[in-house]
Design a protein around this motif. Structure first.
Motif, PDB file in Angstrom:
ATOM      1  N   THR A  41     -13.350 -64.172  96.344  1.00  0.00           N
ATOM      2  CA  THR A  41     -14.628 -63.797  96.689  1.00  0.00           C
ATOM      3  C   THR A  41     -15.147 -62.745  95.779  1.00  0.00           C
ATOM      4  N   GLU A  42     -16.389 -63.062  95.137  1.00  0.00           N
ATOM      5  CA  GLU A  42     -17.064 -62.016  94.114  1.00  0.00           C
ATOM      6  C   GLU A  42     -18.448 -62.101  94.335  1.00  0.00           C
ATOM      7  N   VAL A  43     -19.122 -60.994  93.576  1.00  0.00           N
ATOM      8  CA  VAL A  43     -20.440 -61.106  93.511  1.00  0.00           C
ATOM      9  C   VAL A  43     -20.919 -61.382  92.159  1.00  0.00           C
ATOM     10  N   VAL A  44     -21.714 -62.451  92.190  1.00  0.00           N
ATOM     11  CA  VAL A  44     -22.203 -62.848  90.595  1.00  0.00           C
ATOM     12  C   VAL A  44     -23.460 -61.806  90.589  1.00  0.00           C
ATOM     13  N   VAL A  45     -23.459 -61.077  89.570  1.00  0.00           N
ATOM     14  CA  VAL A  45     -24.359 -60.277  89.306  1.00  0.00           C
ATOM     15  C   VAL A  45     -25.848 -61.089  88.582  1.00  0.00           C
ATOM     16  N   GLU A  46     -26.741 -60.609  89.302  1.00  0.00           N
ATOM     17  CA  GLU A  46     -28.142 -60.838  88.949  1.00  0.00           C
ATOM     18  C   GLU A  46     -28.782 -59.924  88.306  1.00  0.00           C
ATOM     19  N   GLU A  47     -28.669 -58.715  88.811  1.00  0.00           N
ATOM     20  CA  GLU A  47     -29.386 -57.506  88.313  1.00  0.00           C
ATOM     21  C   GLU A  47     -28.266 -56.095  88.583  1.00  0.00           C
ATOM     22  N   GLN A  48     -28.359 -55.505  87.556  1.00  0.00           N
ATOM     23  CA  GLN A  48     -27.445 -54.338  87.567  1.00  0.00           C
ATOM     24  C   GLN A  48     -28.012 -53.010  86.868  1.00  0.00           C
ATOM     25  N   GLU A  49     -27.681 -51.770  87.424  1.00  0.00           N
ATOM     26  CA  GLU A  49     -28.435 -50.851  86.951  1.00  0.00           C
ATOM     27  C   GLU A  49     -27.814 -49.522  87.262  1.00  0.00           C
ATOM     28  N   PHE A  50     -27.995 -48.224  86.540  1.00  0.00           N
ATOM     29  CA  PHE A  50     -27.304 -47.141  86.518  1.00  0.00           C
ATOM     30  C   PHE A  50     -27.933 -46.511  88.105  1.00  0.00           C
ATOM     31  N   ALA A  51     -26.836 -46.119  88.884  1.00  0.00           N
ATOM     32  CA  ALA A  51     -27.414 -45.399  90.159  1.00  0.00           C
ATOM     33  C   ALA A  51     -27.313 -43.922  90.029  1.00  0.00           C
ATOM     34  N   GLU A  52     -27.063 -43.316  88.934  1.00  0.00           N
ATOM     35  CA  GLU A  52     -27.264 -41.921  88.879  1.00  0.00           C
ATOM     36  C   GLU A  52     -27.507 -41.645  87.224  1.00  0.00           C
ATOM     37  N   SER A  53     -27.695 -40.384  87.044  1.00  0.00           N
ATOM     38  CA  SER A  53     -27.983 -39.986  85.530  1.00  0.00           C
ATOM     39  C   SER A  53     -26.521 -39.655  85.110  1.00  0.00           C
ATOM     40  N   LYS A  54     -26.431 -39.679  83.670  1.00  0.00           N
ATOM     41  CA  LYS A  54     -25.086 -39.453  83.076  1.00  0.00           C
ATOM     42  C   LYS A  54     -24.506 -38.122  83.391  1.00  0.00           C
ATOM     43  N   ASN A  55     -25.268 -37.232  83.364  1.00  0.00           N
ATOM     44  CA  ASN A  55     -25.099 -35.839  83.710  1.00  0.00           C
ATOM     45  C   ASN A  55     -24.429 -35.418  85.249  1.00  0.00           C
ATOM     46  N   SER A  56     -25.114 -36.242  85.869  1.00  0.00           N
ATOM     47  CA  SER A  56     -24.442 -35.931  87.358  1.00  0.00           C
ATOM     48  C   SER A  56     -23.172 -36.661  87.891  1.00  0.00           C
ATOM     49  N   SER A  57     -22.754 -37.552  87.009  1.00  0.00           N
ATOM     50  CA  SER A  57     -21.438 -38.306  87.252  1.00  0.00           C
ATOM     51  C   SER A  57     -20.307 -37.370  87.146  1.00  0.00           C
ATOM     52  N   SER A  58     -19.118 -37.593  87.810  1.00  0.00           N
ATOM     53  CA  SER A  58     -17.672 -36.695  87.929  1.00  0.00           C
ATOM     54  C   SER A  58     -16.747 -37.295  87.028  1.00  0.00           C
ATOM     55  N   ASN A  59     -16.983 -37.814  85.833  1.00  0.00           N
ATOM     56  CA  ASN A  59     -15.991 -38.303  84.861  1.00  0.00           C
ATOM     57  C   ASN A  59     -15.193 -37.317  84.356  1.00  0.00           C
ATOM     58  N   SER A  60     -13.924 -37.687  83.875  1.00  0.00           N
ATOM     59  CA  SER A  60     -13.083 -36.445  83.168  1.00  0.00           C
ATOM     60  C   SER A  60     -13.952 -35.770  82.134  1.00  0.00           C
ATOM     61  N   ASP A  61     -14.875 -36.234  81.524  1.00  0.00           N
ATOM     62  CA  ASP A  61     -15.336 -35.752  80.284  1.00  0.00           C
ATOM     63  C   ASP A  61     -16.614 -34.818  80.813  1.00  0.00           C
ATOM     64  N   GLY A  62     -16.652 -34.714  82.154  1.00  0.00           N
ATOM     65  CA  GLY A  62     -17.839 -33.795  82.846  1.00  0.00           C
ATOM     66  C   GLY A  62     -19.237 -34.816  82.695  1.00  0.00           C
ATOM     67  N   GLY A  63     -18.707 -36.160  82.967  1.00  0.00           N
ATOM     68  CA  GLY A  63     -20.200 -37.208  82.989  1.00  0.00           C
ATOM     69  C   GLY A  63     -20.994 -37.099  81.641  1.00  0.00           C
ATOM     70  N   ASN A  64     -20.441 -36.652  80.620  1.00  0.00           N
ATOM     71  CA  ASN A  64     -21.415 -36.640  79.272  1.00  0.00           C
ATOM     72  C   ASN A  64     -21.213 -37.763  78.662  1.00  0.00           C
ATOM     73  N   TYR A  65     -20.187 -38.538  78.782  1.00  0.00           N
ATOM     74  CA  TYR A  65     -20.064 -39.989  77.879  1.00  0.00           C
ATOM     75  C   TYR A  65     -20.148 -39.599  76.530  1.00  0.00           C
ATOM     76  N   GLY A  66     -19.511 -38.655  76.060  1.00  0.00           N
ATOM     77  CA  GLY A  66     -19.579 -38.507  74.561  1.00  0.00           C
ATOM     78  C   GLY A  66     -20.894 -37.728  73.780  1.00  0.00           C
ATOM     79  N   ASN A  67     -21.822 -37.454  75.042  1.00  0.00           N
ATOM     80  CA  ASN A  67     -23.127 -36.886  74.534  1.00  0.00           C
ATOM     81  C   ASN A  67     -23.055 -35.590  74.137  1.00  0.00           C
ATOM     82  N   SER A  68     -22.997 -34.983  72.962  1.00  0.00           N
ATOM     83  CA  SER A  68     -22.811 -33.808  72.656  1.00  0.00           C
ATOM     84  C   SER A  68     -24.218 -32.946  72.609  1.00  0.00           C
ATOM     85  N   GLN A  69     -25.201 -33.669  72.825  1.00  0.00           N
ATOM     86  CA  GLN A  69     -26.486 -32.874  72.677  1.00  0.00           C
ATOM     87  C   GLN A  69     -26.867 -32.214  74.139  1.00  0.00           C
ATOM     88  N   PRO A  70     -27.369 -31.066  74.095  1.00  0.00           N
ATOM     89  CA  PRO A  70     -27.826 -30.463  75.194  1.00  0.00           C
ATOM     90  C   PRO A  70     -28.976 -30.863  75.895  1.00  0.00           C
TER      91      PRO A  70
END
Length: 146
Positions: A94-123
């Motif tokens: 059973t799987e969802v066949v994607v018709e639409e997909q989008e980000f549900a939060e901004s990059k800076n509010s994510s809690s990834n190991s790199d601080g949610g910055n995804y390599g973005n070094s700009q302030p």
């Protein structure tokens, strides 16, 4: 009617393959961890792990921009299937066949190991004295739309 709308975090980076032939088609597979709204036992929060598949441009987008831990919203249709594995056992899918997909939060509010910055070094852009926000040079290259 067959319509599914889910929101959760990617459990790992999307796995992307391309069909063979002259007109290659991207096929991205990823799993979303979707929190349950309530828990009967009152224990820790639980989640459902929902497999998703995105084809074509949606698959290419997932490959380019989605990473483990990214919170996304997906709408699509539920598709069931089955196959016989190498041990001769019938496996149901059973799987969802994607018709639409989008980000549900901004990059800076994510809690990834790199601080949610995804390599973005700009302030983050600061507000100017005139009330407008200053946009850093070169940011256009990072946007998925232009």
């Amino acid at each position: 009617m067959n319509k599914a709308i889910i929101m959760g975090r990617l459990t790992r980076d999307p796995e992307v393959r391309y069909t063979q032939g002259e007109n290659q088609l991207a096929i991205a597979r990823y799993t979303l961890a979707v929190d349950r709204r309530f828990n009967r036992n009152g224990d820790e929060n639980t989640a459902d792990f929902i497999p998703c598949v995105a084809f074509g441009k949606a698959g290419e987008f997932a490959e380019r921009y989605f990473r483990k831990g990214t919170k996304i919203a997906v709408s699509g249709r539920i598709q069931t299937g089955s196959y016989t594995n190498k041990d001769g056992v019938k496996v149901y899918t059973t799987e969802v066949v994607v018709e639409e997909q989008e980000f549900a939060e901004s990059k800076n509010s994510s809690s990834n190991s790199d601080g949610g910055n995804y390599g973005n070094s700009q302030p983050a852009p600061a507000a100017a004295d005139d009330g407008f926000m200053n946009i850093p040079d070169g940011i256009d290259e990072e946007l998925p739309f232009n």
